[in-house]
Design a protein around this motif. Structure first.
Motif, PDB file in Angstrom:
ATOM      1  N   GLU A  93      16.926  44.307  12.803  1.00 22.68           N
ATOM      2  CA  GLU A  93      15.679  43.612  12.474  1.00 22.68           C
ATOM      3  C   GLU A  93      15.114  44.100  11.150  1.00 22.68           C
ATOM      4  OE1 GLU A  93      12.674  43.394  15.412  1.00 22.68           O
ATOM      5  OE2 GLU A  93      14.051  43.031  17.071  1.00 22.68           O
ATOM      6  N   VAL A  94      14.613  43.159  10.346  1.00 21.07           N
ATOM      7  CA  VAL A  94      13.921  43.539   9.118  1.00 21.07           C
ATOM      8  C   VAL A  94      12.470  43.823   9.470  1.00 21.07           C
ATOM      9  CG1 VAL A  94      15.475  42.332   7.561  1.00 21.07           C
ATOM     10  CG2 VAL A  94      13.564  41.080   8.578  1.00 21.07           C
ATOM     11  N   THR A  95      11.928  44.879   8.870  1.00 20.56           N
ATOM     12  CA  THR A  95      10.574  45.309   9.237  1.00 20.56           C
ATOM     13  C   THR A  95       9.621  45.391   8.055  1.00 20.56           C
ATOM     14  OG1 THR A  95      11.263  47.628   9.038  1.00 20.56           O
ATOM     15  CG2 THR A  95      11.428  46.612  11.228  1.00 20.56           C
ATOM     16  N   GLY A  96      10.151  45.335   6.837  1.00 19.54           N
ATOM     17  CA  GLY A  96       9.274  45.403   5.680  1.00 19.54           C
ATOM     18  C   GLY A  96      10.063  45.395   4.388  1.00 19.54           C
ATOM     19  N   VAL A  97       9.339  45.214   3.286  1.00 19.91           N
ATOM     20  CA  VAL A  97       9.950  45.215   1.956  1.00 19.91           C
ATOM     21  C   VAL A  97       9.117  46.108   1.048  1.00 19.91           C
ATOM     22  CG1 VAL A  97      10.599  43.855  -0.076  1.00 19.91           C
ATOM     23  CG2 VAL A  97      10.820  42.859   2.202  1.00 19.91           C
ATOM     24  N   ARG A  98       9.791  46.969   0.301  1.00 21.14           N
ATOM     25  CA  ARG A  98       9.140  47.736  -0.769  1.00 21.14           C
ATOM     26  C   ARG A  98       9.727  47.227  -2.073  1.00 21.14           C
ATOM     27  NH1 ARG A  98      11.173  52.598   0.253  1.00 21.14           N
ATOM     28  NH2 ARG A  98      12.153  51.980   2.205  1.00 21.14           N
ATOM     29  N   ALA A  99       9.067  46.165  -2.582  1.00 24.12           N
ATOM     30  CA  ALA A  99       9.625  45.450  -3.729  1.00 24.12           C
ATOM     31  C   ALA A  99       9.736  46.338  -4.965  1.00 24.12           C
ATOM     32  CB  ALA A  99       8.763  44.226  -4.039  1.00 24.12           C
ATOM     33  N   GLY A 100       8.785  47.238  -5.158  1.00 19.80           N
ATOM     34  CA  GLY A 100       8.838  48.104  -6.321  1.00 19.80           C
ATOM     35  C   GLY A 100      10.057  49.008  -6.310  1.00 19.80           C
ATOM     36  N   ALA A 101      10.449  49.427  -5.111  1.00 21.40           N
ATOM     37  CA  ALA A 101      11.617  50.300  -4.967  1.00 21.40           C
ATOM     38  C   ALA A 101      12.904  49.515  -4.745  1.00 21.40           C
ATOM     39  CB  ALA A 101      11.403  51.263  -3.798  1.00 21.40           C
ATOM     40  N   HIS A 102      12.784  48.191  -4.636  1.00 18.26           N
ATOM     41  CA  HIS A 102      13.945  47.348  -4.347  1.00 18.26           C
ATOM     42  C   HIS A 102      14.647  47.821  -3.069  1.00 18.26           C
ATOM     43  CE1 HIS A 102      13.334  45.322  -8.102  1.00 18.26           C
ATOM     44  NE2 HIS A 102      14.464  44.626  -7.992  1.00 18.26           N
ATOM     45  N   GLU A 103      13.850  47.989  -2.015  1.00 20.86           N
ATOM     46  CA  GLU A 103      14.400  48.398  -0.728  1.00 20.86           C
ATOM     47  C   GLU A 103      13.853  47.517   0.386  1.00 20.86           C
ATOM     48  OE1 GLU A 103      15.793  53.031  -0.811  1.00 20.86           O
ATOM     49  OE2 GLU A 103      13.811  52.574  -0.005  1.00 20.86           O
ATOM     50  N   LEU A 104      14.739  47.146   1.288  1.00 22.46           N
ATOM     51  CA  LEU A 104      14.396  46.392   2.487  1.00 22.46           C
ATOM     52  C   LEU A 104      14.391  47.360   3.661  1.00 22.46           C
ATOM     53  CD1 LEU A 104      14.052  43.473   3.762  1.00 22.46           C
ATOM     54  CD2 LEU A 104      16.512  43.564   4.187  1.00 22.46           C
ATOM     55  N   ASP A 105      13.297  47.409   4.386  1.00 24.20           N
ATOM     56  CA  ASP A 105      13.236  48.269   5.566  1.00 24.20           C
ATOM     57  C   ASP A 105      13.757  47.506   6.779  1.00 24.20           C
ATOM     58  OD1 ASP A 105      12.131  50.494   4.270  1.00 24.20           O
ATOM     59  OD2 ASP A 105      10.107  49.656   4.428  1.00 24.20           O
ATOM     60  N   THR A 106      14.602  48.146   7.557  1.00 27.67           N
ATOM     61  CA  THR A 106      15.175  47.525   8.746  1.00 27.67           C
ATOM     62  C   THR A 106      15.148  48.512   9.907  1.00 27.67           C
ATOM     63  OG1 THR A 106      17.500  48.233   8.574  1.00 27.67           O
ATOM     64  CG2 THR A 106      16.807  46.401   7.158  1.00 27.67           C
ATOM     65  N   SER A 107      15.465  48.013  11.094  1.00 28.49           N
ATOM     66  CA  SER A 107      15.514  48.873  12.276  1.00 28.49           C
ATOM     67  C   SER A 107      16.641  49.900  12.181  1.00 28.49           C
ATOM     68  CB  SER A 107      15.708  48.012  13.530  1.00 28.49           C
ATOM     69  OG  SER A 107      16.884  47.213  13.420  1.00 28.49           O
ATOM     70  N   ALA A 108      17.578  49.686  11.261  1.00 33.04           N
ATOM     71  CA  ALA A 108      18.678  50.628  11.065  1.00 33.04           C
ATOM     72  C   ALA A 108      18.476  51.500   9.837  1.00 33.04           C
ATOM     73  CB  ALA A 108      19.997  49.867  10.945  1.00 33.04           C
ATOM     74  N   GLY A 109      17.286  51.409   9.222  1.00 34.43           N
ATOM     75  CA  GLY A 109      17.020  52.207   8.037  1.00 34.43           C
ATOM     76  C   GLY A 109      16.912  51.349   6.795  1.00 34.43           C
ATOM     77  N   PRO A 110      16.544  51.950   5.673  1.00 37.24           N
ATOM     78  CA  PRO A 110      16.354  51.191   4.437  1.00 37.24           C
ATOM     79  C   PRO A 110      17.673  50.669   3.867  1.00 37.24           C
ATOM     80  CG  PRO A 110      16.112  53.536   4.016  1.00 37.24           C
ATOM     81  CD  PRO A 110      16.225  53.381   5.499  1.00 37.24           C
ATOM     82  N   VAL A 111      17.600  49.486   3.262  1.00 39.15           N
ATOM     83  CA  VAL A 111      18.752  48.871   2.619  1.00 39.15           C
ATOM     84  C   VAL A 111      18.374  48.556   1.179  1.00 39.15           C
ATOM     85  CG1 VAL A 111      20.359  46.923   2.627  1.00 39.15           C
ATOM     86  CG2 VAL A 111      19.521  47.842   4.803  1.00 39.15           C
ATOM     87  N   PRO A 112      19.030  49.184   0.200  1.00 34.76           N
ATOM     88  CA  PRO A 112      18.710  48.895  -1.195  1.00 34.76           C
ATOM     89  C   PRO A 112      19.261  47.539  -1.617  1.00 34.76           C
ATOM     90  CG  PRO A 112      20.533  50.434  -1.075  1.00 34.76           C
ATOM     91  CD  PRO A 112      20.069  50.213   0.345  1.00 34.76           C
ATOM     92  N   TYR A 113      18.587  46.918  -2.555  1.00 35.55           N
ATOM     93  CA  TYR A 113      19.048  45.626  -3.068  1.00 35.55           C
ATOM     94  C   TYR A 113      18.737  45.515  -4.545  1.00 35.55           C
ATOM     95  CZ  TYR A 113      14.122  44.141  -2.958  1.00 35.55           C
ATOM     96  OH  TYR A 113      12.769  44.044  -3.185  1.00 35.55           O
ATOM     97  N   ASP A 114      19.480  44.655  -5.222  1.00 33.23           N
ATOM     98  CA  ASP A 114      19.127  44.244  -6.579  1.00 33.23           C
ATOM     99  C   ASP A 114      18.461  42.878  -6.536  1.00 33.23           C
ATOM    100  OD1 ASP A 114      20.246  46.470  -8.189  1.00 33.23           O
ATOM    101  OD2 ASP A 114      22.118  45.822  -7.273  1.00 33.23           O
ATOM    102  N   VAL A 115      18.941  42.025  -5.624  1.00 30.84           N
ATOM    103  CA  VAL A 115      18.333  40.720  -5.371  1.00 30.84           C
ATOM    104  C   VAL A 115      18.181  40.575  -3.862  1.00 30.84           C
ATOM    105  CG1 VAL A 115      18.530  38.221  -5.603  1.00 30.84           C
ATOM    106  CG2 VAL A 115      19.401  39.705  -7.422  1.00 30.84           C
ATOM    107  N   LEU A 116      17.014  40.156  -3.429  1.00 36.77           N
ATOM    108  CA  LEU A 116      16.746  39.949  -2.004  1.00 36.77           C
ATOM    109  C   LEU A 116      16.458  38.480  -1.765  1.00 36.77           C
ATOM    110  CD1 LEU A 116      16.067  41.016   0.883  1.00 36.77           C
ATOM    111  CD2 LEU A 116      13.717  41.370   0.068  1.00 36.77           C
ATOM    112  N   VAL A 117      17.049  37.933  -0.720  1.00 31.77           N
ATOM    113  CA  VAL A 117      16.779  36.548  -0.319  1.00 31.77           C
ATOM    114  C   VAL A 117      16.160  36.571   1.073  1.00 31.77           C
ATOM    115  CG1 VAL A 117      17.725  34.261   0.096  1.00 31.77           C
ATOM    116  CG2 VAL A 117      18.735  35.720  -1.672  1.00 31.77           C
ATOM    117  N   LEU A 118      14.965  36.006   1.197  1.00 33.18           N
ATOM    118  CA  LEU A 118      14.276  35.914   2.490  1.00 33.18           C
ATOM    119  C   LEU A 118      14.694  34.625   3.170  1.00 33.18           C
ATOM    120  CD1 LEU A 118      10.715  36.925   1.226  1.00 33.18           C
ATOM    121  CD2 LEU A 118      12.544  38.420   2.072  1.00 33.18           C
ATOM    122  N   ALA A 119      15.286  34.747   4.350  1.00 35.45           N
ATOM    123  CA  ALA A 119      15.767  33.577   5.091  1.00 35.45           C
ATOM    124  C   ALA A 119      15.540  33.780   6.588  1.00 35.45           C
ATOM    125  CB  ALA A 119      17.256  33.350   4.804  1.00 35.45           C
ATOM    126  N   THR A 120      14.353  34.289   6.922  1.00 37.68           N
ATOM    127  CA  THR A 120      14.066  34.653   8.313  1.00 37.68           C
ATOM    128  C   THR A 120      13.623  33.481   9.179  1.00 37.68           C
ATOM    129  OG1 THR A 120      11.924  35.431   7.488  1.00 37.68           O
ATOM    130  CG2 THR A 120      13.608  37.093   7.921  1.00 37.68           C
TER     131      THR A 120
END
Length: 419
Positions: A93-120
């Motif tokens: 599950e996705v739980t949050g976004v830290r856009a400044g850090a380019h990180e997606l927070d998930t139930s399995a821990g943070p996931v770094p990205y260069d480009v994020l696509v929201l498709a929830t």
């Protein structure tokens, strides 16, 4: 998957000399199509698709039809994700976004990205006070359909709350399974939030013709074991209750992210489907986009939007400004199979000033056209797929119609274009 992609997926580390990492939050139609479209556009960098459900990504329309009736066990996409180099993270599950850090927070821990696509996507609206109540169901996921299938197999007495698209489709399936069905609608007619009264009036008869009971102007007061109690005191027997009172964008998890949301809760995207934050895009049910065609911002909760939008977002991501990509401004389209009728709609009729009937709504097949200043804005077709196909092309072309000819069901719509 390449060695570099595997290393990035395992460690989360990224070499700036390699292609950018794209992370897609949501593994429904919009998310899957974004991943596939990126590869079709020649994007060679790491692509990670994150889905909250543990199941292999699947298509949703069959849930209210073949899967629900036991005619199909699943509706998984026939896509070779490994062959395309698309990494799947399911049950995450996705739980949050830290856009400044380019990180997606998930139930399995943070996931770094260069480009994020929201498709929830969107989530169904629950009936207040029914959370956790036994026998109350929603129909949005594969697990929802699995829980409802025994209800239909047993021929239970069912109350459906909501006479919208999903309520009508479930009532259709339940009647096909031999269930006694009562549909409760708070408004004075079915599809009150989607279509004008004169268009939905004949649709109310479809329920009775199918053997379902439709109660309009009826509000649910509470649900008791084996019964639904209405606000006027009536009690309806119910072995199961299915709630279909609408859906809202699944964006609550974006609180505090700095990603702008509209008043309806959808992510505010531009004509390239970019959000207010750099390197973040939004596609499908969770996003709104500006339509130059209709002069308004649209939120479209339908399958075709989840199919088409990802192509625009993927083209922008892959091009990185190296190529001009047309703005996203589709003619909205959706369909519904209900009560032995195939219902199709294309366009957006909100600002139309003229409504034309093509055929008698008492007949099995008829259609309706909406014009705005003489230009075709939308078409609804019941059992007239040719009207829909021709109308959709005419809307795309901005065609002006001769109202007299367009109102004659014997004249093909394409022949009703004003000279």
């Amino acid at each position: 998957m390449s060695e570099q992609q595997q290393r990035t997926e395992r460690t989360g580390r990224h070499d700036e000399r390699t292609e950018r990492r794209v992370v897609i939050a949501g593994a429904g139609m919009a998310g899957v199509q974004t991943a596939v479209a990126l590869r079709e556009q020649g994007f060679a960098g790491p692509v990670t698709l994150i889905g909250a459900e543990p199941h292999q990504p699947y298509d949703r329309p069959p849930l209210s039809k073949a899967v629900l009736l036991g005619k199909a066990e699943e509706s998984a996409f026939d896509i070779d994700f490994d062959g395309l180099g698309i990494a799947l993270r399911l049950g995450c599950e996705v739980t949050g976004v830290r856009a400044g850090a380019h990180e997606l927070d998930t139930s399995a821990g943070p996931v770094p990205y260069d480009v994020l696509v929201l498709a929830t996507g969107a989530e169904p609206v629950a009936l207040p006070g029914t959370d956790g109540v036994p026998g109350v169901h929603l129909l949005r996921t594969l697990d929802d359909a699995a829980r409802l299938r025994p209800v239909l197999e047993a021929g239970h007495t069912v109350v459906v709350v909501g006479a919208g698209w999903i309520g009508a489709e479930f009532a259709t399936a339940a009647r096909a399974a031999g269930c006694a069905v009562t549909v409760v609608e708070a408004a004075d007619r079915p599809l009150a939030g989607s279509l004008p009264a004169e268009v939905t009036a004949p649709m109310a008869d479809w329920y009775e013709q199918s053997g379902a009971r439709l109660l309009t102007g009826a509000r649910v007061a509470r649900i008791e074991p084996g019964a639904v109690v209405l606000a006027d005191g009536r009690t309806l027997p119910a072995d199961a209750v299915v709630v279909g009172i609408g859906a809202r964008p699944a964006t609550g998890w974006l609180a505090g992210s700095g990603i702008a949301l509209g008043p309806e809760g959808a992510v505010t995207a531009d004509a390239a489907l970019r959000t207010s934050q750099p390197d973040v895009y939004a596609v499908g049910d969770c996003a709104s986009f500006p339509s130059a065609r209709y002069g308004s911002r649209l939120v479209v909760h339908h399958w075709d939007n989840a199919l088409q939008g990802p192509r625009t977002a993927a083209a922008h991501i892959a091009a990185q400004g190296a190529a001009e990509v047309p703005p996203y401004d589709p003619v909205p389209y959706f369909w519904s199979e209900q009560f032995d009728r195939f219902v199709q709609y294309a366009g957006h009729h909100a600002d139309a000033d003229t409504l034309l009937w093509r055929g008698d709504p008492a007949d099995p097949a008829w259609s309706v056209c909406w014009l705005r200043d003489g230009v075709l804005a939308a078409v609804l077709a019941v059992g007239r797929p040719r009207d829909l196909a021709q109308g959709r092309r005419l809307i795309e072309a901005g065609a002006r119609l001769d109202a007299e000819r367009a109102g004659d069901p014997s004249v093909p719509l394409k022949s009703a274009v004003a000279s």
